[in-house]
Design an enzyme around this catalytic site. Sequence first.
Site, PDB file in Angstrom:
ATOM      1  N   HIS A 187       0.889  -1.301   0.068  1.00 33.99           N
ATOM      2  CA  HIS A 187      -0.030   0.000   0.100  1.00 33.99           C
ATOM      3  C   HIS A 187       0.844   1.277  -0.015  1.00 33.99           C
ATOM      4  O   HIS A 187       1.792   1.449   0.474  1.00 33.99           O
ATOM      5  CB  HIS A 187      -0.827   0.198   1.216  1.00 33.99           C
ATOM      6  CG  HIS A 187      -0.139   0.235   2.468  1.00 33.99           C
ATOM      7  ND1 HIS A 187       0.422  -0.721   3.266  1.00 33.99           N
ATOM      8  CD2 HIS A 187       0.080   1.070   3.386  1.00 33.99           C
ATOM      9  CE1 HIS A 187       1.012  -0.531   4.181  1.00 33.99           C
ATOM     10  NE2 HIS A 187       0.709   0.866   4.409  1.00 33.99           N
ATOM     11  N   PHE A 188       0.277   2.240  -0.544  1.00 34.61           N
ATOM     12  CA  PHE A 188       0.915   3.538  -0.558  1.00 34.61           C
ATOM     13  C   PHE A 188       0.107   4.481   0.461  1.00 34.61           C
ATOM     14  O   PHE A 188      -1.241   4.259   0.133  1.00 34.61           O
ATOM     15  CB  PHE A 188       1.171   4.167  -2.147  1.00 34.61           C
ATOM     16  CG  PHE A 188       1.925   3.603  -2.769  1.00 34.61           C
ATOM     17  CD1 PHE A 188       3.101   3.880  -2.862  1.00 34.61           C
ATOM     18  CD2 PHE A 188       1.680   2.583  -3.553  1.00 34.61           C
ATOM     19  CE1 PHE A 188       4.142   3.271  -3.684  1.00 34.61           C
ATOM     20  CE2 PHE A 188       2.532   1.562  -4.365  1.00 34.61           C
ATOM     21  CZ  PHE A 188       3.929   2.185  -4.301  1.00 34.61           C
TER      22      PHE A 188
END
Length: 431
Positions: A229-230
């Site tokens: 994830h970012f």
Amino acid sequence: MLTIKRVPTVVSNYQEDGGCGRNCLGKCCLPVSTLPLYACGKQDYNVDPKAVFDDPEFSFLNTLLLGQWEERMGRGLFRYDVTTCETKVIPGEYGFVAQLNEGRHLKKRPTEFRVDRVLQPFDQKKFNFTKVGQEEVLFMFQESDDGETRYYPNAPAGSCESPNVVAINVSPIEYGHVLLIPRVLDCLPQRIDHDSFLLALQMAVEAANPYFRLGYNSLGAFATINHLHFQAYYLSVPFPVEKAPTEQITNLEGKSDTEVKISKLLNYPVRGLVFEGGKTLKHLADAVSDACVWLQSNNVPYNVLIADDGKKVFLFPQCYAEKQALGEVSQELLDTQVNPAVWEISGHMVLKRRKDYEEASEDYAWKLLAEVSLSEERFEEVKAYVLGAMGFTEIEEEKTDMEEDEEKEILFQPPVPPVPALLPQDCVVLQ
């Protein structure tokens, strides 16, 4: 012109057969559900994403994201109200930003994996994003099939084998704090690959908002969930690292045809590399991804900040967790309970005690972040390996007569032990 299309509604298996009973993002519910879909058009540095709209100051992605985010806040899906957190700009040259967030460390999910390994296999038994409810998802995000920007209010999630989703961060740091989760059903561990990083750059370009930045934390650099994830949010002032001077690395041989400019930060407490330009967005994405892949493959924790509408990327190798494990961080800093991840390193200091907030100074920020940074010698060594992974070689610059005289003097000094050929392990946290 943005096109909004409607598609027939598909009843999810949660509604029809019960599913897991939570309408989650797992394979039991998501594939037969409908979600909003933002399909971005062809990304090109020479085309302003705002130009696809009648109003050049209007970005539909920002309006969509913030509208959906505020709707979730109204439904009480966040663990606390981040808009009530006190924030101030610390006086000084760089303008570090301090936020008092006394509830985040108490209500945030604890880390469930080792901090001394950057690469660890995905573990379905531990918390991951397939376990969250679909009400936390704002929309799916992907490239459009025809190169045009389109929005579908109700799109079948099953039309994509594993959709990219944008979801709220239920423990937000700032307004509009969201997570970009690439190919959520593939259950990818927290490790950057070329496709996922290109996706993050595409989102930054499509937002076309200088206050919207994306960040990435590797394991060992204070990522708390081992599911790719970012993070992203809006901060309406420059990050201090964006003000720092840089020096371009010009003595390079290699992939010059990509036109990616590589610099190093100067006069900033954390040493790092800066990537800009490239003939295409993919050239920039590939350059940064090559560097990240090398770092994570060699167990060097790192953080990434995507800024300037996706045109500039900061890369910070770090070793704060190692220093913690070795007892090399002062008790004064440990007592603050601040874990310097990408936002702190970039200059947005999330503080957990009122005392630290009220006494915050540029000297304190500098002192904390200096503990994060690799030493100059180690950084130069890592930099050389990273550039090599990108297909570049640093060439020696021509020396002045004074430099040649200094080298001759060194020849008459006692010999020193040779530098080991293998990469030193000073950024591996030992148990």
